[in-house]
Design a protein around this motif. Structure first.
Motif, PDB file in Angstrom:
ATOM      1  N   HIS A  23     108.615 -30.555 -43.519  1.00 52.57           N
ATOM      2  CA  HIS A  23     110.154 -30.989 -44.122  1.00 52.57           C
ATOM      3  C   HIS A  23     111.031 -31.341 -43.240  1.00 52.57           C
ATOM      4  CE1 HIS A  23     113.119 -30.858 -47.380  1.00 52.57           C
ATOM      5  NE2 HIS A  23     113.874 -30.276 -46.601  1.00 52.57           N
ATOM      6  N   GLY A  80     115.151 -32.509 -42.745  1.00 50.81           N
ATOM      7  CA  GLY A  80     116.646 -32.435 -43.451  1.00 50.81           C
ATOM      8  C   GLY A  80     117.389 -33.283 -42.216  1.00 50.81           C
ATOM      9  N   TYR A  96     109.510 -26.233 -51.633  1.00 49.14           N
ATOM     10  CA  TYR A  96     110.953 -26.695 -51.578  1.00 49.14           C
ATOM     11  C   TYR A  96     111.208 -26.978 -53.068  1.00 49.14           C
ATOM     12  CZ  TYR A  96     114.414 -30.327 -50.527  1.00 49.14           C
ATOM     13  OH  TYR A  96     115.450 -30.976 -50.778  1.00 49.14           O
ATOM     14  N   ASP A 143     115.460 -27.822 -53.515  1.00 45.55           N
ATOM     15  CA  ASP A 143     116.449 -28.606 -53.522  1.00 45.55           C
ATOM     16  C   ASP A 143     117.189 -28.533 -52.049  1.00 45.55           C
ATOM     17  OD1 ASP A 143     118.311 -30.534 -54.513  1.00 45.55           O
ATOM     18  OD2 ASP A 143     119.319 -29.339 -55.757  1.00 45.55           O
ATOM     19  N   THR A 144     117.964 -29.729 -51.968  1.00 46.18           N
ATOM     20  CA  THR A 144     119.015 -29.292 -50.845  1.00 46.18           C
ATOM     21  C   THR A 144     120.695 -29.918 -51.068  1.00 46.18           C
ATOM     22  OG1 THR A 144     117.297 -30.110 -49.276  1.00 46.18           O
ATOM     23  CG2 THR A 144     119.420 -30.494 -48.378  1.00 46.18           C
ATOM     24  N   ASN A 145     121.462 -28.833 -50.675  1.00 47.22           N
ATOM     25  CA  ASN A 145     122.799 -29.350 -50.832  1.00 47.22           C
ATOM     26  C   ASN A 145     123.412 -29.156 -49.500  1.00 47.22           C
ATOM     27  OD1 ASN A 145     125.288 -29.729 -51.671  1.00 47.22           O
ATOM     28  ND2 ASN A 145     125.300 -27.596 -52.536  1.00 47.22           N
ATOM     29  N   GLU A 146     123.751 -30.385 -48.706  1.00 48.69           N
ATOM     30  CA  GLU A 146     124.249 -30.467 -47.678  1.00 48.69           C
ATOM     31  C   GLU A 146     123.081 -29.742 -46.428  1.00 48.69           C
ATOM     32  OE1 GLU A 146     126.720 -32.451 -46.961  1.00 48.69           O
ATOM     33  OE2 GLU A 146     127.318 -32.793 -48.658  1.00 48.69           O
ATOM     34  N   ASN A 182     122.411 -26.763 -47.100  1.00 51.21           N
ATOM     35  CA  ASN A 182     121.557 -25.542 -47.590  1.00 51.21           C
ATOM     36  C   ASN A 182     120.537 -26.151 -48.261  1.00 51.21           C
ATOM     37  OD1 ASN A 182     123.939 -24.016 -46.784  1.00 51.21           O
ATOM     38  ND2 ASN A 182     125.024 -24.534 -48.965  1.00 51.21           N
ATOM     39  N   GLU A 183     119.391 -25.344 -48.209  1.00 55.60           N
ATOM     40  CA  GLU A 183     118.276 -25.441 -48.713  1.00 55.60           C
ATOM     41  C   GLU A 183     117.676 -24.309 -49.702  1.00 55.60           C
ATOM     42  OE1 GLU A 183     115.487 -27.872 -46.847  1.00 55.60           O
ATOM     43  OE2 GLU A 183     116.834 -29.351 -46.263  1.00 55.60           O
ATOM     44  N   LYS A 184     117.130 -24.879 -50.913  1.00 53.67           N
ATOM     45  CA  LYS A 184     116.632 -23.867 -51.700  1.00 53.67           C
ATOM     46  C   LYS A 184     115.144 -23.844 -51.948  1.00 53.67           C
ATOM     47  CE  LYS A 184     117.148 -22.726 -56.645  1.00 53.67           C
ATOM     48  NZ  LYS A 184     118.066 -23.251 -57.672  1.00 53.67           N
ATOM     49  N   TYR A 203     117.317 -18.887 -50.029  1.00 57.99           N
ATOM     50  CA  TYR A 203     117.962 -19.846 -49.595  1.00 57.99           C
ATOM     51  C   TYR A 203     118.375 -19.863 -48.124  1.00 57.99           C
ATOM     52  CZ  TYR A 203     118.927 -18.984 -54.653  1.00 57.99           C
ATOM     53  OH  TYR A 203     118.806 -18.960 -55.693  1.00 57.99           O
ATOM     54  N   TYR A 219     120.190 -21.591 -44.884  1.00 53.39           N
ATOM     55  CA  TYR A 219     121.462 -22.289 -44.562  1.00 53.39           C
ATOM     56  C   TYR A 219     121.280 -22.544 -43.014  1.00 53.39           C
ATOM     57  CZ  TYR A 219     122.903 -19.547 -48.391  1.00 53.39           C
ATOM     58  OH  TYR A 219     123.003 -18.886 -49.542  1.00 53.39           O
TER      59      TYR A 219
END
Length: 212
Positions: free
Chosen positions: A44, A46, A59, A61-64, A66-68, A77, A79
């Motif tokens: 993976h 980023g 995997y 989702d990604t937010n900036e 931060n990955e879930k 979570y 970071y």
């Protein structure tokens, strides 16, 4: 069956052609062995970093930065602190004597810590694991602690940064308005932060139930 699967998956750590046996019942041994391996696997990528998502972990989702992730009914979570990596900031952690488990690790000159605290509100265990300028948090039942620690160890041990990409992002002011959140890891946790995590986790669990 679940415990048998865990033992089969975790009994060996592969590093090249070398196999190292792990005692999955001993958290200290499990963390020390996995983190000490120079594992170059990744699946993976980023923004400026990459890592390996182990088998059994999905995997989401990604937010900036931060990955879930998800595994066996539990959300993880991740970071990633690219700014602290770039400036090589030190990690400061004090062992929490009141925690269910709290330990600081020194792995080949790198500092790591694992802290597990019990949430009396919902009778679950909050895991916070930091290593290699990345942190994983998850909320699990007691019987899932070792499984979660093992997954987190594999993920954190494989985080690799691309300094050229991160430098370019810094030069392009990508981190403006984000540095306050990502420029330094801290081991201090407030009740509000924990409550927010619990609420976030509960919302995920509700969504999972609705999807069934």
């Amino acid at each position: 069956m679940k415990k048998v699967g865990l033992m089969l998956l975790a009994c060996l750590v592969l590093s090249g052609c070398t196999a190292v046996r792990i005692d999955t019942k001993d958290i200290n041994n499990m963390v020390s062995v996995i983190l000490s391996k120079d594992n170059k696997l990744y699946n993976h990528v980023g923004k400026g970093y990459k890592y390996y998502v182990p088998r059994g972990v999905t995997y989401i989702d990604t937010n900036e930065f931060n990955e879930k992730l998800y595994s066996n009914g539990n959300y993880y979570y991740l970071y990633v602190d690219a700014v602290s990596y770039y400036y090589k900031k030190d990690l400061d952690y004090k062992v929490n004597k009141d925690a269910y488990y709290s330990k600081k690790f020194d792995v080949d000159g790198k500092t790591a810590y694992l802290e597990i605290t019990k949430s009396e509100k919902i009778n679950k265990y909050f895991i916070e694991f930091m290593y290699n300028y990345a942190r994983i948090e998850t909320l699990v039942d007691k019987e899932d602690i070792n499984d979660a620690v093992m997954n987190a160890s594999y993920i954190l041990s494989t985080v690799k940064f691309n300094p050229n990409v991160i430098k370019l992002m810094l030069n392009e002011d990508y981190f403006i308005n984000k540095e306050e959140n990502y420029d330094e890891f801290t081991s201090e946790k407030s009740d509000v932060e924990t409550d927010n995590f619990l609420q976030y986790s509960d919302q995920d669990n509700e969504k999972k139930k609705e999807e069934k």
